[in-house]
Design an enzyme around this catalytic site. Structure first.
Site, PDB file in Angstrom:
ATOM      1  N   CYS A  25      49.793  63.963  53.404  1.00 43.54           N
ATOM      2  CA  CYS A  25      50.039  64.821  52.246  1.00 43.54           C
ATOM      3  C   CYS A  25      48.997  64.679  51.150  1.00 43.54           C
ATOM      4  O   CYS A  25      48.704  63.591  50.688  1.00 43.54           O
ATOM      5  CB  CYS A  25      51.412  64.506  51.668  1.00 43.54           C
ATOM      6  SG  CYS A  25      52.759  64.932  52.772  1.00 43.54           S
ATOM      7  N   ALA A  91      54.050  65.680  58.441  1.00 40.70           N
ATOM      8  CA  ALA A  91      55.450  66.030  58.666  1.00 40.70           C
ATOM      9  C   ALA A  91      56.238  64.801  59.063  1.00 40.70           C
ATOM     10  O   ALA A  91      56.206  64.373  60.217  1.00 40.70           O
ATOM     11  CB  ALA A  91      55.554  67.113  59.732  1.00 40.70           C
ATOM     12  N   ILE A  92      56.947  64.210  58.114  1.00 40.72           N
ATOM     13  CA  ILE A  92      57.786  63.040  58.366  1.00 40.72           C
ATOM     14  C   ILE A  92      59.258  63.422  58.319  1.00 40.72           C
ATOM     15  O   ILE A  92      60.057  62.952  59.103  1.00 40.72           O
ATOM     16  CB  ILE A  92      57.475  61.922  57.352  1.00 40.72           C
ATOM     17  CG1 ILE A  92      56.070  61.355  57.612  1.00 40.72           C
ATOM     18  CG2 ILE A  92      58.516  60.810  57.406  1.00 40.72           C
ATOM     19  CD1 ILE A  92      55.655  60.256  56.678  1.00 40.72           C
ATOM     20  N   ASN A 118      53.298  65.736  46.787  1.00 41.38           N
ATOM     21  CA  ASN A 118      52.901  64.670  47.696  1.00 41.38           C
ATOM     22  C   ASN A 118      53.895  63.534  47.529  1.00 41.38           C
ATOM     23  O   ASN A 118      54.121  63.076  46.408  1.00 41.38           O
ATOM     24  CB  ASN A 118      51.476  64.204  47.363  1.00 41.38           C
ATOM     25  CG  ASN A 118      51.058  62.937  48.089  1.00 41.38           C
ATOM     26  OD1 ASN A 118      50.290  62.140  47.564  1.00 41.38           O
ATOM     27  ND2 ASN A 118      51.535  62.730  49.292  1.00 41.38           N
ATOM     28  N   GLY A 119      54.506  63.074  48.626  1.00 47.59           N
ATOM     29  CA  GLY A 119      55.399  61.933  48.517  1.00 47.59           C
ATOM     30  C   GLY A 119      56.701  62.131  49.253  1.00 47.59           C
ATOM     31  O   GLY A 119      56.814  62.964  50.154  1.00 47.59           O
ATOM     32  N   GLU A 120      57.693  61.351  48.858  1.00 44.32           N
ATOM     33  CA  GLU A 120      59.014  61.394  49.470  1.00 44.32           C
ATOM     34  C   GLU A 120      60.076  61.307  48.375  1.00 44.32           C
ATOM     35  O   GLU A 120      59.980  60.464  47.478  1.00 44.32           O
ATOM     36  CB  GLU A 120      59.215  60.228  50.444  1.00 44.32           C
ATOM     37  CG  GLU A 120      58.202  60.140  51.573  1.00 44.32           C
ATOM     38  CD  GLU A 120      58.333  61.256  52.605  1.00 44.32           C
ATOM     39  OE1 GLU A 120      59.396  61.918  52.640  1.00 44.32           O
ATOM     40  OE2 GLU A 120      57.378  61.457  53.368  1.00 44.32           O
ATOM     41  N   ASP A 146      62.333  67.155  51.975  1.00 39.82           N
ATOM     42  CA  ASP A 146      62.825  66.417  50.816  1.00 39.82           C
ATOM     43  C   ASP A 146      62.178  66.905  49.528  1.00 39.82           C
ATOM     44  O   ASP A 146      62.771  66.826  48.459  1.00 39.82           O
ATOM     45  CB  ASP A 146      62.585  64.924  51.001  1.00 39.82           C
ATOM     46  CG  ASP A 146      61.139  64.604  51.320  1.00 39.82           C
ATOM     47  OD1 ASP A 146      60.695  64.944  52.432  1.00 39.82           O
ATOM     48  OD2 ASP A 146      60.442  64.032  50.466  1.00 39.82           O
ATOM     49  N   GLY A 413      55.208  45.060  51.848  1.00 39.15           N
ATOM     50  CA  GLY A 413      55.782  44.093  50.905  1.00 39.15           C
ATOM     51  C   GLY A 413      55.177  44.146  49.517  1.00 39.15           C
ATOM     52  O   GLY A 413      55.391  43.222  48.720  1.00 39.15           O
TER      53      GLY A 413
END
Length: 632
Positions: A25, A91-92, A118-120, A146, A413
């Site tokens: 993205c 495409a996630i 761009n992102g989730e 989303d 992490g």
């Protein structure tokens, strides 16, 4: 053509190879006469951008490495303004639905909204449900994306209120065709922590009268080159939104970050238990498992990534059984030189979690000689010249490159050190208040440093990284803990024992996970190592010696004249700066450096552990799982 004339040689190669690379993205967006080489005209009804013009598509393809599984562009004109957007998608979520490709061009309750993001957005389903139940929202979604919910929230609540409702990592631009004014409204925003980047600048033809014309936005600097006046380029700060009328506005203002006297632990009614923290982290991990594609995790062998593994693995196994009916091992990735602290600790962690039956562990081993020629490409993708950051970016590039062969998304992490006093120089802090304030300071730099590296190095290979430690709810909880529990004992650092940096975090996850697996003691209590240190104790010194041969003493003598802004102090710094300047000349002000030349040098206390060149005593990094090492 405007774009082609202005690209660096690396950018031209990137654009040329875009058809054969995996993508992720990224966005570009512009308002007014930006994607045309003709002068800017602020007259009503300018002609729509030519359908034969390829400048927008070319600029989008420069971001080929960020995506997509589909590239789309949109453009139009409204009143006196023309607009254009380009988007590259990985495409996630809802991967097979082409309706989920951006830019979204939505008509919602009569409002015409154009969105590139761009992102989730992890709470997209619950947010859409809230819009329906609490606000009477009746517009249907056109996809399972989303990011589409951003447009719905904006249409119903307005930009400032909508961005407050988003739980995720994001950067986006919205153009709204406002019937009330007959003009375009522009709204841009970035997530609270700075996980996803967003820059903007103004075209050379833009006026200086404060109007909304002549702005260009991009996920990365490289797509702005040639389109804007370099001196006007700005990174939108984390936790801010922007409009041409208001400028930058901070929307993320938690008390722990904004108030110097924040001290809820002094209130007798404030009670955050260890179980509360553990449960909040488990939820943060589970939230970031949202995907319709294969994913894995980065296992550096440091305690932070091992804690992610500790909580992720049982959740992953449960998910595989429920959704797919199998027990497929989770893909896991480590980078380092042979027998390095990170590699050997990661191997030990994999064995303790059940070995190859449950974890498909891939190690990207490297030697110094194979990476030196990669440095110009890495600096180009990193878009920085901060030396401490680039040292870590080099192995991170190799790690992301290997992971991208198998998965589209990884958990990491990152962020634990900024919440639990994880760096070795915290051993010199004198009071709990100093610790709390230092955590706030370095948290504020995450978007310029750790997260900048994480985004650029993964995105360079079409890979998305998610950071559960930096979940805003988990962060709020962790920063409400009495900082006296985060004080570091110098002697414990020397002996790899309880009381060392991040003792609170280590003790929280010392016990078994839901399947009875524990983090090995040598891993749980090993020293904090930045990635450039953990991949090999002598890696940084080897790198610096090689670079010293590439920069002359004469160049160093002239550094203050050649680079008056953020002048390099070492040959290593000058070498990175030279590469940056070749690609992003005039944008040197965009890079934010650590005060004093390194993270530790800006603390309120003096520490002798670090210099500009890195950690002084790398022997602190060794642990018992390494071959031939005898440590306390």
């Amino acid at each position: 053509m405007l774009v082609a004339k202005q690209l660096s040689s690396l950018a031209r190669k990137a654009a040329a190879s875009s058809q054969v690379k995996r993508q992720l993205c990224g966005l570009v967006a512009a308002v007014d006469d930006v994607w045309n080489s003709t002068p800017n005209v602020h007259a009503s009804g300018p002609p729509i951008l030519s359908e034969t013009s390829t400048a927008l598509a070319d600029a989008s393809r420069i971001l080929y490495h960020r995506g997509p599984d589909g590239t789309q562009t949109s453009r139009g004109v409204y009143g006196p303004q023309r607009w254009s957007m380009g988007h590259t998608r990985l495409a996630i979520v809802d991967p097979s639905n082409r309706q989920a490709d951006m830019p979204f061009n939505l008509t919602l309750e009569g409002k015409k909204i154009h969105l590139a993001a761009n992102g989730e957005i992890y709470n997209h389903n619950s947010l859409y449900s809230d819009l329906q139940k609490k606000h009477g929202w009746n517009e249907k979604r056109i996809s399972g994306s989303d990011c589409e919910v951003i447009g719905h929230a904006y249409a119903k609540l307005g930009g400032p209120a909508a961005v407050q409702q988003l739980d995720g990592m994001f950067a986006f631009v919205i153009f709204e065709e406002c019937e009330e004014t007959g003009k375009l409204k522009t709204f841009a925003a970035r997530d609270p922590v700075g996980i996803k980047p967003l820059y903007y600048g103004r075209t050379h033809a833009a006026s200086d009268d404060g109007d909304a014309y002549g702005y260009v936005f991009s996920s990365e600097l490289k797509a702005l080159v040639g389109h804007v006046d370099p001196a006007t380029v700005v990174a939108l700060p984390p936790g801010h939104y922007w409009t041409p009328e208001e400028g930058m506005v901070r929307y993320y203002e938690p008390d722990w970050l904004m108030k110097d006297d924040y001290a809820p632990w002094e209130d007798a009614d404030h009670n955050v238990t260890d179980d509360d923290i553990r449960e909040a982290f488990r939820k943060a991990v589970q939230k970031r498992m949202m995907a319709d594609v294969d994913y894995g995790f980065f296992l550096s062998g440091g305690v932070d990534s091992c804690i992610v593994a500790h909580d992720l693995l049982p959740l992953y196994k449960e998910e595989r059984l429920r959704v797919f009916g199998d027990d497929r091992p989770i893909p896991t990735f480590t980078v380092g030189m042979e027998n390095s602290p990170d590699v050997m600790a990661a191997k030990g962690m994999v064995e303790n979690l059940g070995g190859s039956k449950v974890i498909d562990h891939k190690i990207r081993s490297f030697t110094p000689d194979e990476v030196f020629d990669l440095i110009p490409k890495i600096v180009y993708h990193m878009e920085t010249y901060e030396a401490e950051l680039i040292r870590s970016a080099i192995p991170n590039w190799l790690l992301a490159e290997r992971a991208a062969q198998d998965v589209k998304m990884v958990l990491t992490g990152e962020g634990a050190d900024e919440l639990f006093a994880g760096y070795l120089y915290f051993a010199d802090a004198e009071t709990p208040r100093q610790v709390q304030n230092e955590l706030r300071r370095i948290y504020g730099m995450l978007g310029n440093i750790n997260l900048h590296r994480t985004d650029r190095m993964t995105m360079a290979h079409g890979l998305e990284a998610r950071v559960p430690f930096l979940d805003t709810e988990f962060t709020k909880l962790a920063m409400s803990v009495d900082p006296a529990r985060k004080i570091v004992d110098k002697e414990a650092v020397r002996t790899n024992s309880r009381g060392r940096e991040k003792t609170l975090l280590r003790e929280l996850f010392e016990g078994p996970n839901s399947e009875g697996h524990v983090i090995p003691q040598p891993v749980l209590w090993r020293a904090k190592a930045m990635q450039c240190e953990g991949v090999g104790e002598d890696w940084v010194s080897i790198l610096q010696r090689r670079i010293a041969t590439l920069v002359s003493d004469a160049e160093m003598d002239e550094a203050h004249l050649t680079y008056p802004v953020n002048t390099p102090h070492t040959k290593e710094e000058l070498y990175y700066r030279r590469i940056y300047d070749e690609n992003f000349h005039g944008m040197e002000h965009v890079v934010k450096l650590w005060e004093g030349g390194g993270r530790a040098m800006g603390a309120a206390w003096k520490s002798e552990m670090y210099t500009r060149e890195g950690l002084k005593d790398v022997n602190l990094l060794s642990h018992a799982l390494q071959d031939g090492k005898e440590v306390a």
